[in-house]
Design a protein around this motif. Structure first.
Motif, mmCIF file in Angstrom:
data_model
loop_
_atom_site.group_PDB
_atom_site.id
_atom_site.type_symbol
_atom_site.label_atom_id
_atom_site.label_comp_id
_atom_site.label_asym_id
_atom_site.label_seq_id
_atom_site.Cartn_x
_atom_site.Cartn_y
_atom_site.Cartn_z
ATOM 1 N N ALA A 67 -12.681 -8.252 -3.538
ATOM 2 C CA ALA A 67 -11.365 -8.555 -4.096
ATOM 3 C C ALA A 67 -11.073 -7.597 -5.239
ATOM 4 O O ALA A 67 -11.940 -7.331 -6.073
ATOM 5 C CB ALA A 67 -11.323 -9.995 -4.579
ATOM 6 N N VAL A 68 -9.846 -7.073 -5.258
ATOM 7 C CA VAL A 68 -9.422 -6.148 -6.306
ATOM 8 C C VAL A 68 -8.497 -6.854 -7.292
ATOM 9 O O VAL A 68 -8.696 -6.787 -8.497
ATOM 10 C CB VAL A 68 -8.716 -4.921 -5.693
ATOM 11 N N LYS A 69 -7.469 -7.549 -6.762
ATOM 12 C CA LYS A 69 -6.575 -8.301 -7.639
ATOM 13 C C LYS A 69 -5.737 -9.278 -6.828
ATOM 14 O O LYS A 69 -5.487 -9.068 -5.635
ATOM 15 C CB LYS A 69 -5.668 -7.371 -8.443
ATOM 16 N N VAL A 70 -5.312 -10.346 -7.497
ATOM 17 C CA VAL A 70 -4.417 -11.317 -6.879
ATOM 18 C C VAL A 70 -3.001 -10.753 -6.969
ATOM 19 O O VAL A 70 -2.549 -10.346 -8.045
ATOM 20 C CB VAL A 70 -4.511 -12.683 -7.589
ATOM 21 N N LEU A 71 -2.315 -10.719 -5.821
ATOM 22 C CA LEU A 71 -0.965 -10.168 -5.776
ATOM 23 C C LEU A 71 0.096 -11.231 -6.043
ATOM 24 O O LEU A 71 1.202 -10.910 -6.454
ATOM 25 C CB LEU A 71 -0.708 -9.512 -4.418
ATOM 26 N N GLY A 72 -0.242 -12.491 -5.782
ATOM 27 C CA GLY A 72 0.705 -13.571 -6.019
ATOM 28 C C GLY A 72 0.483 -14.709 -5.059
ATOM 29 O O GLY A 72 -0.400 -14.659 -4.200
ATOM 30 N N ASP A 73 1.280 -15.762 -5.214
ATOM 31 C CA ASP A 73 1.203 -16.895 -4.301
ATOM 32 C C ASP A 73 2.594 -17.481 -4.114
ATOM 33 O O ASP A 73 3.497 -17.242 -4.902
ATOM 34 C CB ASP A 73 0.203 -17.948 -4.791
ATOM 35 N N GLY A 124 7.426 -10.311 -1.282
ATOM 36 C CA GLY A 124 7.776 -9.189 -2.159
ATOM 37 C C GLY A 124 6.609 -8.501 -2.842
ATOM 38 O O GLY A 124 6.470 -7.272 -2.741
ATOM 39 N N PRO A 125 5.739 -9.240 -3.564
ATOM 40 C CA PRO A 125 4.609 -8.574 -4.229
ATOM 41 C C PRO A 125 3.645 -7.892 -3.257
ATOM 42 O O PRO A 125 3.044 -6.871 -3.589
ATOM 43 C CB PRO A 125 3.920 -9.717 -4.981
ATOM 44 N N VAL A 126 3.497 -8.433 -2.047
ATOM 45 C CA VAL A 126 2.637 -7.808 -1.043
ATOM 46 C C VAL A 126 3.288 -6.514 -0.560
ATOM 47 O O VAL A 126 2.634 -5.466 -0.469
ATOM 48 C CB VAL A 126 2.348 -8.762 0.135
ATOM 49 N N GLN A 127 4.590 -6.559 -0.264
ATOM 50 C CA GLN A 127 5.299 -5.359 0.181
ATOM 51 C C GLN A 127 5.237 -4.271 -0.893
ATOM 52 O O GLN A 127 4.978 -3.109 -0.587
ATOM 53 C CB GLN A 127 6.768 -5.688 0.505
ATOM 54 N N GLU A 128 5.438 -4.660 -2.140
ATOM 55 C CA GLU A 128 5.391 -3.687 -3.239
ATOM 56 C C GLU A 128 4.003 -3.052 -3.348
ATOM 57 O O GLU A 128 3.874 -1.836 -3.506
ATOM 58 C CB GLU A 128 5.763 -4.385 -4.545
ATOM 59 N N TYR A 129 2.958 -3.877 -3.250
ATOM 60 C CA TYR A 129 1.589 -3.364 -3.299
ATOM 61 C C TYR A 129 1.351 -2.378 -2.154
ATOM 62 O O TYR A 129 0.808 -1.282 -2.362
ATOM 63 C CB TYR A 129 0.584 -4.518 -3.228
ATOM 64 N N LEU A 130 1.764 -2.742 -0.934
ATOM 65 C CA LEU A 130 1.562 -1.866 0.219
ATOM 66 C C LEU A 130 2.389 -0.592 0.092
ATOM 67 O O LEU A 130 1.921 0.492 0.444
ATOM 68 C CB LEU A 130 1.886 -2.603 1.517
ATOM 69 N N ASP A 131 3.618 -0.704 -0.402
ATOM 70 C CA ASP A 131 4.443 0.484 -0.615
ATOM 71 C C ASP A 131 3.704 1.463 -1.521
ATOM 72 O O ASP A 131 3.623 2.655 -1.223
ATOM 73 C CB ASP A 131 5.785 0.117 -1.265
ATOM 74 N N ASN A 132 3.142 0.969 -2.607
ATOM 75 C CA ASN A 132 2.436 1.833 -3.554
ATOM 76 C C ASN A 132 1.105 2.330 -3.004
ATOM 77 O O ASN A 132 0.802 3.514 -3.063
ATOM 78 C CB ASN A 132 2.209 1.093 -4.880
ATOM 79 N N ALA A 133 0.284 1.432 -2.452
ATOM 80 C CA ALA A 133 -1.060 1.798 -1.984
ATOM 81 C C ALA A 133 -1.016 2.698 -0.761
ATOM 82 O O ALA A 133 -1.773 3.672 -0.676
ATOM 83 C CB ALA A 133 -1.868 0.541 -1.682
ATOM 84 N N MET A 134 -0.130 2.390 0.188
ATOM 85 C CA MET A 134 -0.116 3.155 1.436
ATOM 86 C C MET A 134 0.617 4.474 1.284
ATOM 87 O O MET A 134 0.203 5.475 1.846
ATOM 88 C CB MET A 134 0.484 2.312 2.555
ATOM 89 N N VAL A 135 1.678 4.505 0.524
ATOM 90 C CA VAL A 135 2.408 5.759 0.313
ATOM 91 C C VAL A 135 1.546 6.713 -0.494
ATOM 92 O O VAL A 135 1.483 7.904 -0.223
ATOM 93 C CB VAL A 135 3.793 5.499 -0.333
ATOM 94 N N ALA A 136 0.822 6.173 -1.493
ATOM 95 C CA ALA A 136 -0.089 7.015 -2.283
ATOM 96 C C ALA A 136 -1.170 7.597 -1.378
ATOM 97 O O ALA A 136 -1.493 8.783 -1.461
ATOM 98 C CB ALA A 136 -0.721 6.212 -3.412
ATOM 99 N N SER A 137 -1.715 6.780 -0.476
ATOM 100 C CA SER A 137 -2.755 7.261 0.443
ATOM 101 C C SER A 137 -2.201 8.317 1.397
ATOM 102 O O SER A 137 -2.865 9.304 1.681
ATOM 103 C CB SER A 137 -3.324 6.100 1.269
ATOM 104 N N GLU A 138 -0.972 8.100 1.894
ATOM 105 C CA GLU A 138 -0.367 9.057 2.821
ATOM 106 C C GLU A 138 -0.149 10.413 2.150
ATOM 107 O O GLU A 138 -0.340 11.460 2.763
ATOM 108 C CB GLU A 138 0.968 8.525 3.361
ATOM 109 N N SER A 139 0.230 10.405 0.872
ATOM 110 C CA SER A 139 0.491 11.677 0.193
ATOM 111 C C SER A 139 -0.802 12.414 -0.139
ATOM 112 O O SER A 139 -0.789 13.611 -0.341
ATOM 113 C CB SER A 139 1.319 11.448 -1.075
ATOM 114 N N GLU A 140 -1.931 11.693 -0.164
ATOM 115 C CA GLU A 140 -3.234 12.331 -0.427
ATOM 116 C C GLU A 140 -3.875 12.876 0.840
ATOM 117 O O GLU A 140 -4.792 13.668 0.782
ATOM 118 C CB GLU A 140 -4.188 11.318 -1.056
ATOM 119 N N THR A 141 -3.405 12.449 2.015
ATOM 120 C CA THR A 141 -3.997 12.875 3.271
ATOM 121 C C THR A 141 -3.607 14.318 3.557
ATOM 122 O O THR A 141 -2.426 14.660 3.504
ATOM 123 C CB THR A 141 -3.526 11.962 4.430
ATOM 124 N N PRO A 142 -4.592 15.187 3.867
ATOM 125 C CA PRO A 142 -4.261 16.606 4.126
ATOM 126 C C PRO A 142 -3.462 16.789 5.381
ATOM 127 O O PRO A 142 -3.467 16.045 6.281
ATOM 128 C CB PRO A 142 -5.633 17.278 4.250
#
Length: 142
Positions: A67-73, A124-142
């Motif tokens: 577990a990294v962090k609670v996103l909400g409930d 909403g908080p899950v979508q926001e987390y995924l927007d940040n985590a997945m977009v950041a990962s996509e921009s790091e992929t060569p």
């Protein structure tokens, strides 16, 4: 659909991003409109939502996470159940159908594919987390 009460611990879902994909599972039995969802299950009496998300992910998919962090409930609008959403990161193993009684399949879903799997939208908080985590990962992929 039964109404959730504050006395019940609810359900905990693990939101697991690896590389540019998020782990989703398809249940054998749909729960209302839900077919594809995140690994999730009931929180046991002695558990925190974080512990339940880690345990349920491993039981259902064989993937060990932390577990990294609670996103909400929230009370889920389609099921009426109290849901806790926990961001987790993979530690070891490969995701697969480890609990064939509960799951039909697992999938690593790209950010663009999420609406195909969850057409009614994410919390909403899950979508926001995924927007940040997945977009950041996509921009790091060569």
């Amino acid at each position: 659909m039964s109404e959730q009460t504050a006395d019940e611990p609810g359900i905990s879902a693990g939101i697991i991003v690896q590389d540019t994909r998020v782990l989703m599972v398809r249940r054998r039995v749909k729960e209302g409109k839900l077919s594809w969802q995140f690994p999730a299950g009931g929180i046991e009496a002695s558990e925190t939502p974080e512990q339940a998300a880690v345990r349920e992910t491993e039981e259902e998919t064989g993937l060990t996470v932390e577990a990294v962090k609670v996103l909400g409930d929230r009370v889920h609008p389609n099921t009426g159940r109290l849901m806790h959403y926990v961001a987790c990161s993979p530690v070891s193993g490969e995701a697969h159908v480890a609990d064939a009684d509960e799951l039909a399949e697992v999938a690593w879903v790209t950010h663009a594919e999420i609406p195909e799997y969850v057409p009614y939208g994410l919390f909403g908080p899950v979508q926001e987390y995924l927007d940040n985590a997945m977009v950041a990962s996509e921009s790091e992929t060569p």
